[in-house]
Design an enzyme around this catalytic site. Structure first.
Site, PDB file in Angstrom:
ATOM      1  N   LYS A  13       0.538  -1.512  -0.186  1.00 52.20           N
ATOM      2  CA  LYS A  13      -0.379   0.260  -0.113  1.00 52.20           C
ATOM      3  C   LYS A  13       1.001   1.012   0.030  1.00 52.20           C
ATOM      4  O   LYS A  13       2.125   1.005   0.017  1.00 52.20           O
ATOM      5  CB  LYS A  13      -0.985  -0.526   1.012  1.00 52.20           C
ATOM      6  CG  LYS A  13      -1.958  -1.186   0.869  1.00 52.20           C
ATOM      7  CD  LYS A  13      -2.731  -1.039   2.355  1.00 52.20           C
ATOM      8  CE  LYS A  13      -4.024  -1.975   2.005  1.00 52.20           C
ATOM      9  NZ  LYS A  13      -5.080  -2.019   2.803  1.00 52.20           N
ATOM     10  N   ARG A  29       2.757  -6.684   8.605  1.00 51.85           N
ATOM     11  CA  ARG A  29       1.788  -5.279   8.986  1.00 51.85           C
ATOM     12  C   ARG A  29       2.821  -4.972  10.804  1.00 51.85           C
ATOM     13  O   ARG A  29       2.731  -4.204  11.291  1.00 51.85           O
ATOM     14  CB  ARG A  29       0.588  -5.842   9.437  1.00 51.85           C
ATOM     15  CG  ARG A  29       0.096  -5.319   7.916  1.00 51.85           C
ATOM     16  CD  ARG A  29      -1.670  -6.227   8.367  1.00 51.85           C
ATOM     17  NE  ARG A  29      -2.246  -5.645   6.911  1.00 51.85           N
ATOM     18  CZ  ARG A  29      -3.759  -6.056   6.552  1.00 51.85           C
ATOM     19  NH1 ARG A  29      -3.819  -6.912   7.496  1.00 51.85           N
ATOM     20  NH2 ARG A  29      -3.650  -6.123   5.396  1.00 51.85           N
ATOM     21  N   PHE A  64     -15.450   4.123   7.194  1.00 54.01           N
ATOM     22  CA  PHE A  64     -14.239   4.235   6.800  1.00 54.01           C
ATOM     23  C   PHE A  64     -13.548   4.337   4.944  1.00 54.01           C
ATOM     24  O   PHE A  64     -12.733   4.579   4.446  1.00 54.01           O
ATOM     25  CB  PHE A  64     -13.078   3.360   7.213  1.00 54.01           C
ATOM     26  CG  PHE A  64     -13.641   2.526   7.219  1.00 54.01           C
ATOM     27  CD1 PHE A  64     -12.415   1.611   5.478  1.00 54.01           C
ATOM     28  CD2 PHE A  64     -13.883   1.155   7.516  1.00 54.01           C
ATOM     29  CE1 PHE A  64     -13.051   0.159   5.592  1.00 54.01           C
ATOM     30  CE2 PHE A  64     -14.432  -0.310   7.250  1.00 54.01           C
ATOM     31  CZ  PHE A  64     -13.156  -0.455   6.151  1.00 54.01           C
ATOM     32  N   ASN A 118      -1.899   0.683   7.138  1.00 54.49           N
ATOM     33  CA  ASN A 118      -1.395  -1.558   7.006  1.00 54.49           C
ATOM     34  C   ASN A 118      -0.778  -2.004   6.155  1.00 54.49           C
ATOM     35  O   ASN A 118      -0.523  -3.275   6.470  1.00 54.49           O
ATOM     36  CB  ASN A 118      -2.902  -1.700   7.628  1.00 54.49           C
ATOM     37  CG  ASN A 118      -3.518  -2.589   6.724  1.00 54.49           C
ATOM     38  OD1 ASN A 118      -3.393  -2.043   5.462  1.00 54.49           O
ATOM     39  ND2 ASN A 118      -4.701  -2.885   7.172  1.00 54.49           N
ATOM     40  N   ARG A 175      -2.065 -14.475   4.489  1.00 53.90           N
ATOM     41  CA  ARG A 175      -2.571 -13.814   5.941  1.00 53.90           C
ATOM     42  C   ARG A 175      -2.246 -14.110   7.103  1.00 53.90           C
ATOM     43  O   ARG A 175      -1.910 -12.515   7.693  1.00 53.90           O
ATOM     44  CB  ARG A 175      -4.492 -14.304   5.584  1.00 53.90           C
ATOM     45  CG  ARG A 175      -5.247 -14.335   4.357  1.00 53.90           C
ATOM     46  CD  ARG A 175      -5.920 -12.905   4.575  1.00 53.90           C
ATOM     47  NE  ARG A 175      -6.814 -12.432   5.363  1.00 53.90           N
ATOM     48  CZ  ARG A 175      -7.436 -11.191   5.277  1.00 53.90           C
ATOM     49  NH1 ARG A 175      -7.516 -10.132   4.147  1.00 53.90           N
ATOM     50  NH2 ARG A 175      -8.401 -10.773   6.276  1.00 53.90           N
ATOM     51  N   HIS A 187      -2.270  -5.737   1.668  1.00 50.80           N
ATOM     52  CA  HIS A 187      -3.236  -5.862   1.252  1.00 50.80           C
ATOM     53  C   HIS A 187      -3.395  -7.824   1.061  1.00 50.80           C
ATOM     54  O   HIS A 187      -1.769  -7.818   1.109  1.00 50.80           O
ATOM     55  CB  HIS A 187      -3.662  -5.733   0.542  1.00 50.80           C
ATOM     56  CG  HIS A 187      -5.343  -6.739  -0.168  1.00 50.80           C
ATOM     57  ND1 HIS A 187      -6.289  -6.510   0.956  1.00 50.80           N
ATOM     58  CD2 HIS A 187      -5.949  -7.178  -1.451  1.00 50.80           C
ATOM     59  CE1 HIS A 187      -6.886  -7.325  -0.300  1.00 50.80           C
ATOM     60  NE2 HIS A 187      -6.450  -7.377  -1.075  1.00 50.80           N
ATOM     61  N   THR A 243      -5.165  -7.006  10.023  1.00 47.73           N
ATOM     62  CA  THR A 243      -5.693  -5.847   9.683  1.00 47.73           C
ATOM     63  C   THR A 243      -5.219  -4.124  11.129  1.00 47.73           C
ATOM     64  O   THR A 243      -4.763  -3.827  10.152  1.00 47.73           O
ATOM     65  CB  THR A 243      -7.724  -5.422  10.126  1.00 47.73           C
ATOM     66  OG1 THR A 243      -7.806  -6.737   9.279  1.00 47.73           O
ATOM     67  CG2 THR A 243      -6.924  -3.994   8.673  1.00 47.73           C
TER      68      THR A 243
END
Ligand SMILES: Nc1ncnc2c1ncn2[C@@H]1O[C@H](COP(=O)(O)OP(=O)(O)OP(=O)(O)O)[C@@H](O)[C@H]1O
Length: 139
Positions: free
Chosen positions: A11, A104, A59, A114, A87, A117, A93
């Site tokens: 991100k 993360r 959000f 964060n 994951r 993805h 998250t």
């Protein structure tokens, strides 16, 4: 035998901070093969499409603005049990809840910014991969 696939994107916060290389290193060291990868940028319209499932969430507007605020690095990855294992590698998250050793935990700044993805199902991995890459780019 070839494993199955997942989709990820680094991100804007993580790309802007110069963490792309370190994140790719963690991904490869965890046993994922990079099938496709590029550096690109989403318009607000495209970011809105990508996160369409979150349209009704409070959000959403902020998320769309954030995701179109700078460069991103989308990738298709391959490994046995790719979706679930990825994951696990990225962590929760909210980085406050992410375990030690996750991407993360190391690189996320907040629940929104964060760092990365990861697709939540095989079906979404396919849809999201096709959102960024044409058939000829996936090898
Ligand atoms: N409460 C929140 N406030 C701000 N942004 C949020 C919030 N919840 C989620 N987001 C943002 O929306 C993204 C998608 O939310 P989702 O619940 O699908 O999380 P996720 O599955 O862990 O993340 P991703 O889909 O990006 O892997 C999050 O990664 C985060 O950037």
């Amino acid at each position: 035998m070839a494993g199955n696939k997942t989709f990820t994107m680094i991100k804007p916060d993580a790309v802007a901070d110069g963490n792309t290389g370190a994140i790719i290193k963690m991904i490869e060291e965890a046993g994922f093969r990079i099938v496709a990868m590029k550096k690109t940028r989403l318009t607000e319209e495209r970011a809105g499409q990508f996160y369409e499932v979150h349209k009704e969430r409070g959000f959403y507007q902020d998320l769309v603005r954030y995701m179109s605020s700078g460069a991103i690095v989308p990738m298709i990855l391959e490994k046995e049990n790719a979706v679930a294992d990825f994951r696990k590698l990225i962590g929760a998250t909210n980085p406050a809840n992410a375990e030690e050793g996750t991407i993360r935990k190391k690189f996320a700044k907040s629940i929104e910014a964060n760092a990365i993805h990861g697709s939540d199902s095989d079906e979404n991995a396919e849809i999201e991969g096709n959102f960024f890459f044409s058939r000829v780019e996936k090898f």
